[in-house]
Design a protein around this motif. Structure first.
Motif, PDB file in Angstrom:
ATOM      1  N   SER A  35      23.148  -4.566 -42.756  1.00 26.89           N
ATOM      2  CA  SER A  35      22.122  -5.086 -41.863  1.00 26.89           C
ATOM      3  C   SER A  35      21.382  -6.238 -42.530  1.00 26.89           C
ATOM      4  CB  SER A  35      21.128  -3.977 -41.505  1.00 26.89           C
ATOM      5  OG  SER A  35      20.305  -3.679 -42.627  1.00 26.89           O
ATOM      6  N   ALA A  36      20.471  -6.858 -41.783  1.00 28.42           N
ATOM      7  CA  ALA A  36      19.670  -7.951 -42.332  1.00 28.42           C
ATOM      8  C   ALA A  36      18.815  -7.474 -43.505  1.00 28.42           C
ATOM      9  CB  ALA A  36      18.792  -8.538 -41.236  1.00 28.42           C
ATOM     10  N   LYS A  37      18.564  -6.162 -43.560  1.00 31.56           N
ATOM     11  CA  LYS A  37      17.764  -5.596 -44.648  1.00 31.56           C
ATOM     12  C   LYS A  37      18.627  -5.041 -45.773  1.00 31.56           C
ATOM     13  CE  LYS A  37      13.956  -4.379 -41.539  1.00 31.56           C
ATOM     14  NZ  LYS A  37      13.101  -3.280 -41.006  1.00 31.56           N
ATOM     15  N   GLY A  38      19.938  -5.227 -45.672  1.00 33.81           N
ATOM     16  CA  GLY A  38      20.831  -4.777 -46.724  1.00 33.81           C
ATOM     17  C   GLY A  38      21.305  -3.351 -46.602  1.00 33.81           C
ATOM     18  N   VAL A  39      21.023  -2.715 -45.466  1.00 37.44           N
ATOM     19  CA  VAL A  39      21.438  -1.332 -45.258  1.00 37.44           C
ATOM     20  C   VAL A  39      22.891  -1.300 -44.787  1.00 37.44           C
ATOM     21  CG1 VAL A  39      21.019   0.785 -43.939  1.00 37.44           C
ATOM     22  CG2 VAL A  39      19.093  -0.643 -44.686  1.00 37.44           C
ATOM     23  N   PHE A  40      23.688  -0.401 -45.365  1.00 36.57           N
ATOM     24  CA  PHE A  40      25.090  -0.275 -44.953  1.00 36.57           C
ATOM     25  C   PHE A  40      25.178   0.176 -43.498  1.00 36.57           C
ATOM     26  CE2 PHE A  40      28.800   2.437 -44.237  1.00 36.57           C
ATOM     27  CZ  PHE A  40      29.837   1.569 -44.569  1.00 36.57           C
ATOM     28  N   LEU A  41      26.007  -0.532 -42.703  1.00 34.79           N
ATOM     29  CA  LEU A  41      26.171  -0.190 -41.293  1.00 34.79           C
ATOM     30  C   LEU A  41      27.550   0.391 -41.000  1.00 34.79           C
ATOM     31  CD1 LEU A  41      24.595  -3.357 -39.601  1.00 34.79           C
ATOM     32  CD2 LEU A  41      23.532  -1.104 -39.896  1.00 34.79           C
ATOM     33  N   ALA A  42      28.591  -0.256 -41.523  1.00 35.95           N
ATOM     34  CA  ALA A  42      29.950   0.181 -41.197  1.00 35.95           C
ATOM     35  C   ALA A  42      30.943  -0.563 -42.073  1.00 35.95           C
ATOM     36  CB  ALA A  42      30.255  -0.107 -39.729  1.00 35.95           C
ATOM     37  N   ASN A  43      32.187  -0.106 -42.020  1.00 38.68           N
ATOM     38  CA  ASN A  43      33.301  -0.840 -42.616  1.00 38.68           C
ATOM     39  C   ASN A  43      34.082  -1.498 -41.488  1.00 38.68           C
ATOM     40  OD1 ASN A  43      33.076  -0.244 -45.473  1.00 38.68           O
ATOM     41  ND2 ASN A  43      33.586   1.865 -44.936  1.00 38.68           N
ATOM     42  N   ALA A  44      34.232  -2.805 -41.563  1.00 40.10           N
ATOM     43  CA  ALA A  44      34.988  -3.537 -40.550  1.00 40.10           C
ATOM     44  C   ALA A  44      36.339  -3.942 -41.114  1.00 40.10           C
ATOM     45  CB  ALA A  44      34.221  -4.784 -40.106  1.00 40.10           C
ATOM     46  N   ALA A  45      37.319  -4.074 -40.235  1.00 40.66           N
ATOM     47  CA  ALA A  45      38.658  -4.469 -40.666  1.00 40.66           C
ATOM     48  C   ALA A  45      38.628  -5.886 -41.242  1.00 40.66           C
ATOM     49  CB  ALA A  45      39.623  -4.413 -39.485  1.00 40.66           C
ATOM     50  N   LEU A  96      21.985  -6.201 -32.536  1.00 40.42           N
ATOM     51  CA  LEU A  96      21.324  -7.450 -32.917  1.00 40.42           C
ATOM     52  C   LEU A  96      20.086  -7.188 -33.770  1.00 40.42           C
ATOM     53  CD1 LEU A  96      21.628  -9.609 -29.669  1.00 40.42           C
ATOM     54  CD2 LEU A  96      23.001  -9.729 -31.753  1.00 40.42           C
ATOM     55  N   VAL A  97      19.384  -6.091 -33.488  1.00 39.64           N
ATOM     56  CA  VAL A  97      18.244  -5.709 -34.336  1.00 39.64           C
ATOM     57  C   VAL A  97      18.730  -5.499 -35.768  1.00 39.64           C
ATOM     58  CG1 VAL A  97      16.566  -3.896 -34.819  1.00 39.64           C
ATOM     59  CG2 VAL A  97      16.847  -4.729 -32.478  1.00 39.64           C
ATOM     60  N   ASP A  98      19.837  -4.783 -35.925  1.00 42.00           N
ATOM     61  CA  ASP A  98      20.399  -4.545 -37.258  1.00 42.00           C
ATOM     62  C   ASP A  98      20.903  -5.838 -37.891  1.00 42.00           C
ATOM     63  OD1 ASP A  98      19.936  -1.809 -37.245  1.00 42.00           O
ATOM     64  OD2 ASP A  98      21.878  -1.348 -36.347  1.00 42.00           O
ATOM     65  N   ALA A  99      21.630  -6.644 -37.104  1.00 44.73           N
ATOM     66  CA  ALA A  99      22.290  -7.828 -37.661  1.00 44.73           C
ATOM     67  C   ALA A  99      21.308  -8.913 -38.071  1.00 44.73           C
ATOM     68  CB  ALA A  99      23.284  -8.389 -36.648  1.00 44.73           C
ATOM     69  N   ALA A 158      33.831 -18.524 -35.007  1.00 47.71           N
ATOM     70  CA  ALA A 158      32.521 -18.256 -34.412  1.00 47.71           C
ATOM     71  C   ALA A 158      31.401 -18.545 -35.409  1.00 47.71           C
ATOM     72  CB  ALA A 158      32.457 -16.809 -33.939  1.00 47.71           C
ATOM     73  N   PRO A 159      30.225 -18.869 -34.905  1.00 47.34           N
ATOM     74  CA  PRO A 159      29.105 -19.167 -35.810  1.00 47.34           C
ATOM     75  C   PRO A 159      28.643 -17.924 -36.558  1.00 47.34           C
ATOM     76  CG  PRO A 159      28.351 -19.063 -33.527  1.00 47.34           C
ATOM     77  CD  PRO A 159      29.848 -19.013 -33.487  1.00 47.34           C
ATOM     78  N   PRO A 160      28.226 -18.075 -37.809  1.00 46.88           N
ATOM     79  CA  PRO A 160      27.742 -16.919 -38.575  1.00 46.88           C
ATOM     80  C   PRO A 160      26.432 -16.375 -38.026  1.00 46.88           C
ATOM     81  CG  PRO A 160      27.440 -18.942 -39.823  1.00 46.88           C
ATOM     82  CD  PRO A 160      28.257 -19.306 -38.631  1.00 46.88           C
ATOM     83  N   MET A 161      25.588 -17.260 -37.478  1.00 50.70           N
ATOM     84  CA  MET A 161      24.350 -16.839 -36.849  1.00 50.70           C
ATOM     85  C   MET A 161      24.577 -16.797 -35.333  1.00 50.70           C
ATOM     86  SD  MET A 161      22.794 -16.488 -39.606  1.00 50.70           S
ATOM     87  CE  MET A 161      21.194 -15.964 -38.987  1.00 50.70           C
ATOM     88  N   GLY A 162      23.758 -16.006 -34.642  1.00 52.95           N
ATOM     89  CA  GLY A 162      23.991 -15.840 -33.209  1.00 52.95           C
ATOM     90  C   GLY A 162      25.237 -15.029 -32.961  1.00 52.95           C
ATOM     91  N   PRO A 163      25.312 -13.789 -33.524  1.00 50.35           N
ATOM     92  CA  PRO A 163      26.561 -13.028 -33.456  1.00 50.35           C
ATOM     93  C   PRO A 163      26.968 -12.594 -32.053  1.00 50.35           C
ATOM     94  CG  PRO A 163      24.799 -11.682 -34.379  1.00 50.35           C
ATOM     95  CD  PRO A 163      24.276 -13.077 -34.299  1.00 50.35           C
TER      96      PRO A 163
END
Length: 290
Positions: A35-45, A96-99, A158-163
């Protein structure tokens, strides 16, 4: 483990989106999403070059049917995608809150903007030819008509911001004009892209029209830029050095390249530049009947 009833939660498995299906990366690799706060969210492929090639094959296979559909039909499908995205508003807002670390209210506004962006582009589906086509005056007994046509398979970084809003803003203009695409999602915040893939998979969009890869743009973009069966590339999410390298690779087979202003405001009204970026003009001569 849930504190309420002691049962184990069902963990979501994040995969790629290729050809309307959700395969794992052929490499078996993944990376941690935080997340934006550095909290682990998931593992993505973590997509590989083989995954990128598979996605191009799927996009090419889908191109004849999608480009041959009526403009009205493509517009209606985009409306349907917008409708389904709005139905999952709460999930997208939470992601989006997390990202991005924004408030719940701001996240909701960004989801609404993404829905509106889809509707905006859907409205252009049957107007592109009228605005960018023409009947040309010629010296002779002929009709001379110019009509825009899709280029084919388009790679999109895709842009890194505005996911979500940025992602929708780069996908919608590519497909509404009849192209198919292979998208490299934001490496920083890929989860909204994966959720969007679930929306696309359950909408009326044919499989292969949009293919979404999660992973590293630096690894995937050069291979897509050099792929001889990719007709165009949108370098929105590429940093300067990577964009230059991709432009060089794209020149090998004369790809159409779109490289926008890096400071693009996703909340601003989009113009038609992205709609026109991957269109080609076909001009037809026809004798005037007597």
């Amino acid at each position: 483990m849930s504190e309420n009833n002691g049962r184990l939660a069902v963990r979501k498995t994040y995969k790629l989106f290729v050809g309307g299906a959700f395969p794992r990366s052929e490499s078996g690799r993944s990376y941690a999403v935080r997340s934006a706060k550095g909290v682990f969210l998931a593992n993505a492929a973590l997509a590989s070059r083989k995954d990128a090639r598979d996605a191009v094959v799927a996009a090419r296979k889908a191109f004849p049917g999608w480009s041959g559909a009526t403009a009205y039909n493509r517009g209606q499908i985009l409306y349907r995608v917008a409708e389904m995205l709005e139905g999952r508003r709460a999930q997208f807002a939470a992601e989006l809150v997390d990202a991005d670390g924004v408030s719940a209210r701001k996240a909701g506004e960004l989801v609404d903007a993404a829905v509106d962006r889809l509707v905006w582009y859907a409205g252009w589906s049957d107007k592109i030819a009228a605005v960018h086509g023409s009947a040309n005056p010629v010296a002779g007994p002929y009709f001379n008509l110019s009509t825009p046509e899709p280029s084919g398979v388009v790679a999109v970084v895709a842009p890194p911001m505005g996911p979500l809003l940025g992602l929708v803003s780069v996908i919608a203009p590519v497909i509404v004009s009849g192209n198919t695409c292979v998208v490299v999602a934001s490496e920083r915040a890929p989860l909204p892209a994966i959720t969007l893939a679930e929306v696309l998979a359950t909408s009326d969009l044919p499989g292969g029209v949009v293919n979404i890869l999660t992973g590293r743009a630096a690894e995937l973009a050069p291979w897509l830029a050099g792929h001889m069966d990719v007709n165009g590339i949108d370098l929105t999410g590429c940093p300067e050095e990577l964009a230059v390298a991709c432009e060089r690779d794209a020149a090998e087979n004369l790809k159409r390249v779109f490289r926008p202003d890096p400071g693009e405001d996703w909340l601003a009204t989009p113009g038609t530049a992205r709609l026109r970026a991957f269109l080609e003009t076909k001009t037809v001569w026809h004798p005037v009947g007597i």
